[in-house]
Design an enzyme around this catalytic site. Structure first.
Site, PDB file in Angstrom:
ATOM      1  N   ALA A 178      -2.047  -6.594   1.298  1.00 47.39           N
ATOM      2  CA  ALA A 178      -2.510  -7.488   0.247  1.00 47.39           C
ATOM      3  C   ALA A 178      -3.291  -6.793  -0.861  1.00 47.39           C
ATOM      4  CB  ALA A 178      -3.368  -8.594   0.875  1.00 47.39           C
ATOM      5  N   ARG A 179      -4.125  -5.818  -0.507  1.00 47.20           N
ATOM      6  CA  ARG A 179      -5.040  -5.230  -1.488  1.00 47.20           C
ATOM      7  C   ARG A 179      -4.368  -4.223  -2.419  1.00 47.20           C
ATOM      8  NH1 ARG A 179      -8.556  -2.106   3.115  1.00 47.20           N
ATOM      9  NH2 ARG A 179      -7.089  -0.443   3.657  1.00 47.20           N
ATOM     10  N   GLU A 180      -3.119  -3.899  -2.164  1.00 49.73           N
ATOM     11  CA  GLU A 180      -2.425  -2.861  -2.937  1.00 49.73           C
ATOM     12  C   GLU A 180      -1.780  -3.479  -4.183  1.00 49.73           C
ATOM     13  OE1 GLU A 180       0.130  -1.086   0.025  1.00 49.73           O
ATOM     14  OE2 GLU A 180      -1.575  -0.518   1.279  1.00 49.73           O
ATOM     15  N   ARG A 247       3.002  -3.448  10.749  1.00 50.17           N
ATOM     16  CA  ARG A 247       3.027  -3.026  12.150  1.00 50.17           C
ATOM     17  C   ARG A 247       3.672  -4.105  13.025  1.00 50.17           C
ATOM     18  NH1 ARG A 247       1.093   0.286   9.292  1.00 50.17           N
ATOM     19  NH2 ARG A 247      -0.471   1.900   9.773  1.00 50.17           N
ATOM     20  N   SER A 299       0.536   1.370  -1.800  1.00 45.67           N
ATOM     21  CA  SER A 299      -0.406   2.320  -2.396  1.00 45.67           C
ATOM     22  C   SER A 299      -1.520   2.543  -1.366  1.00 45.67           C
ATOM     23  CB  SER A 299      -0.984   1.779  -3.712  1.00 45.67           C
ATOM     24  OG  SER A 299      -2.000   0.831  -3.506  1.00 45.67           O
ATOM     25  N   TYR A 350       1.247   9.539   8.874  1.00 48.15           N
ATOM     26  CA  TYR A 350       0.734   9.144  10.185  1.00 48.15           C
ATOM     27  C   TYR A 350       1.753   8.242  10.863  1.00 48.15           C
ATOM     28  CZ  TYR A 350      -0.872   5.344   7.095  1.00 48.15           C
ATOM     29  OH  TYR A 350      -0.943   4.370   6.140  1.00 48.15           O
ATOM     30  N   GLU A 373       4.388   5.432  -1.502  1.00 50.20           N
ATOM     31  CA  GLU A 373       2.953   5.220  -1.675  1.00 50.20           C
ATOM     32  C   GLU A 373       2.602   5.609  -3.110  1.00 50.20           C
ATOM     33  OE1 GLU A 373       0.684   4.050   0.384  1.00 50.20           O
ATOM     34  OE2 GLU A 373       1.755   3.977   2.306  1.00 50.20           O
TER      35      GLU A 373
END
Length: 412
Positions: A178-180, A247, A299, A350, A373
C-alpha cells in the site's frame, strides 16, 4: 553477550501505532554476516520496520524503530560496535509535510490525470472510466473483482483490436504494497502514454496491454487516511489486521521469507489466497488467455527481479530472463542514467515465498515474469516527492516498452 542481546531483543515492545511521532530511521552498515544475522532477529518484531533488505554485508540498511525500542536497539548496536547513523529524527514530521503538499493542490476534475501529485483510488478509477469513454476502440475496462472493503479492482486492456491468431498480452500490476505510492503512479503514466499519446499506438498493434494500477486499494486508501506507512491489506485478524498480499499466493506459500505472525509486516495470511485481492488476481490470470508476460511494480530499491522468490533456485529460462532484464535496465538507464540490478529475487534481494511473481510463473504458467523495484526518494524511500513522479515514470516506461515488444520479436 549473546544471551544478553537475546534477552534485550525479547523484551522489546510489541505495538506500532498509526502516528509516527518520535519514530526514528537508522542507517546501518554491517561488516560481517554475524552482524547481518543479528539484525534479522529484529525483522519479526513489530517495533521494527525494515525498509531495505538485509542480504549483503556492507550494503546500507534502513530501519524505522518505535520510540520505546530505540534506547535498547542503540545499546545493542553500540555494544556490538555496529556502524550506524540516524537518517530521520522524527518520521511523523515528514509525513505531515507530504500531507500538506497534497492538501494544497487543487482537486482534479473527474477523469483527469496529472503527474505532479499522487491520486486517490477513486481518482484512478475515474481516469480509467474517462479513457474507456473517449477511446472505445482501444480501451476496455475489466473489473477483476472487489477488494475486502468492496472497492472495484479495475484493469484496463489497451489494444488495437482483435486479431487472428490472437495477439500476446502482457499484464502489469501495481500497488500490492500500500505505501509504495510511486508504483500506481508509474502504471498510470504507462496507461496515459499507451492510450493518449498517438506516437505509442505502434506498441499496441501487436501486443495487448492489461494494466491493474491498484492491486491493494483498501491498503492504499488507508495510507492516505490513517497510516502512511501501511503495507498490508485490511482483512480482519485476531490481534492485527491485514496480510502481506505478496506473501499470500499459493506457490510455495509460507516457506522462506514469510511470517506466520499476523502482526508481522510479512505475514503470509492464515492460508494461501486468504485475501480476496490475491484471489481476484489469481482467477483473472488463470482465466485470461494468451497472457505471455507478467510484471509487478514495487518500490523501492532499483531492482529488476525474476523468480524464484521462495528459495535460491533458478527457473529453467533464467538465462532468457536475465538477458531481457538487462535490456530493460539498459533502456531505463539510457534516459537519465538510472541503473537497476538484475537477478533472481532470492539471490539478489531476499526470499519472499508466496510472491505474486512466483505464482504467475508456477501457477498461471506465464514464462516471462518480473517484479521491478522502482527508485526510492524523499525522507523514507516510500515518499518519492511528487516532483519526481514524471521523471521516474518516463524512464520506467522505456523499460516497459522493451518488455512489451519482446513478445513481438519472439513471436510467443
Amino acid at each position: 553477550m549473546r544471551l544478553v542481546i537475546a534477552t534485550i531483543v525479547a523484551l522489546l515492545g510489541t505495538t506500532l501505532g498509526v502516528s509516527y511521532d518520535g519514530y526514528k530511521v537508522y542507517k546501518i552498515v554491517t561488516k560481517t554476516e554475524a552482524e547481518a544475522a543479528l539484525l534479522r532477529t529484529f525483522e519479526s518484531n513489530e517495533n521494527f520496520d525494515f525498509w531495505s533488505s538485509i542480504n549483503k554485508v556492507g550494503k546500507p540498511i534502513s530501519v524505522m524503530v518505535a520510540p520505546n525500542a530505540q534506547s535498547q536497539f542503540e545499546f545493542i548496536l553500540k555494544t556490538t560496535k555496529m556502524h550506524f547513523s540516524v537518517e530521520i529524527e522524527d518520521v511523523e514530521s515528514t509525513i505531515e509535510a507530504e500531507r500538506r503538499y497534497h492538501q494544497s493542490r487543487r482537486p482534479l476534475k473527474s477523469g483527469r490525470i496529472t503527474f505532479d501529485q499522487y491520486l486517490r483510488h477513486d481518482e484512478i478509477n475515474a481516469y480509467l472510466a474517462e479513457l474507456a469513454q473517449n477511446y472505445p476502440d482501444n480501451v476496455t475496462l475489466e473489473t477483476i473483482g472487489q477488494s475486502y472493503q468492496k472497492r472495484d479492482m479495475i484493469a484496463i486492456r489497451i489494444s488495437s483490436g482483435p486479431s487472428d491468431p490472437p495477439k500476446p498480452a502482457v499484464f502489469i500490476d501495481a500497488g500490492i504494497h500500500a505505501r509504495e505510492w510511486i508504483a500506481p503512479a508509474v502504471a498510470l503514466y504507462a496507461i496515459n502514454q499507451l492510450v493518449e499519446n498517438p506516437y505509442y499506438s505502434l506498441f499496441t498493434e501487436h501486443v495487448d496491454w492489461i494494466i491493474l494500477p491498484s492491486l491493494n486499494p483498501d491498503g492504499y486508501e488507508y495510507t492516505w487516511d490513517e497510516n502512511r506507512l501501511w503495507r498490508k491489506t485490511l482483512s480482519n485478524g485476531t490481534r492485527c489486521i491485514g496480510c502481506d498480499a505478496n506473501r499470500n499466493f499459493g506457490y510455495h506459500w509460507m516457506e522462506d521469507g514469510a511470517d506466520d505472525d499476523e502482526c508481522s509486516e510479512i505475514y503470509g495470511g492464515k492460508e494461501a489466497f486468504s485475501e480476496v485481492e490475491t484471489q481476484n488476481l489469481r482467477d483473472y490470470l488463470a482465466d485470461t488467455p494468451n497472457i505471455k508476460g507478467y510484471l509487478s511494480l514495487h518500490s523501492f530499491g532499483q531492482y529488476v527481479l525474476y523468480p524464484w522468490s521462495y528459495a535460491d533456485v533458478l527457473p529453467d529460462n533464467a538465462d532468457e530472463l536475465q538477458g531481457l532484464g538487462e535490456q530493460i535496465n539498459n533502456a531505463i538507464e539510457a534516459v537519465n542514467g538510472t541503473t537497476y540490478t538484475v537477478g533472481s529475487t532470492t539471490a539478489t534481494l531476499y526470499a519472499a515465498a508466496g510472491a505474486s511473481q512466483d505464482w504467475a510463473m508456477g501457477g498461471a504458467g506465464i514464462d516471462i515474469v518480473y517484479s521491478i523495484e522502482l527508485p526510492g526518494g524523499g525522507f523514507f524511500g516510500f515518499d518519492l516527492p511528487p516532483s519526481e513522479i514524471e521523471r521516474v515514470a518516463l524512464e520506467t516506461f522505456e523499460g516497459l516498452k522493451v518488455f512489451g515488444q519482446y513478445f513481438v520479436a519472439q513471436k510467443r
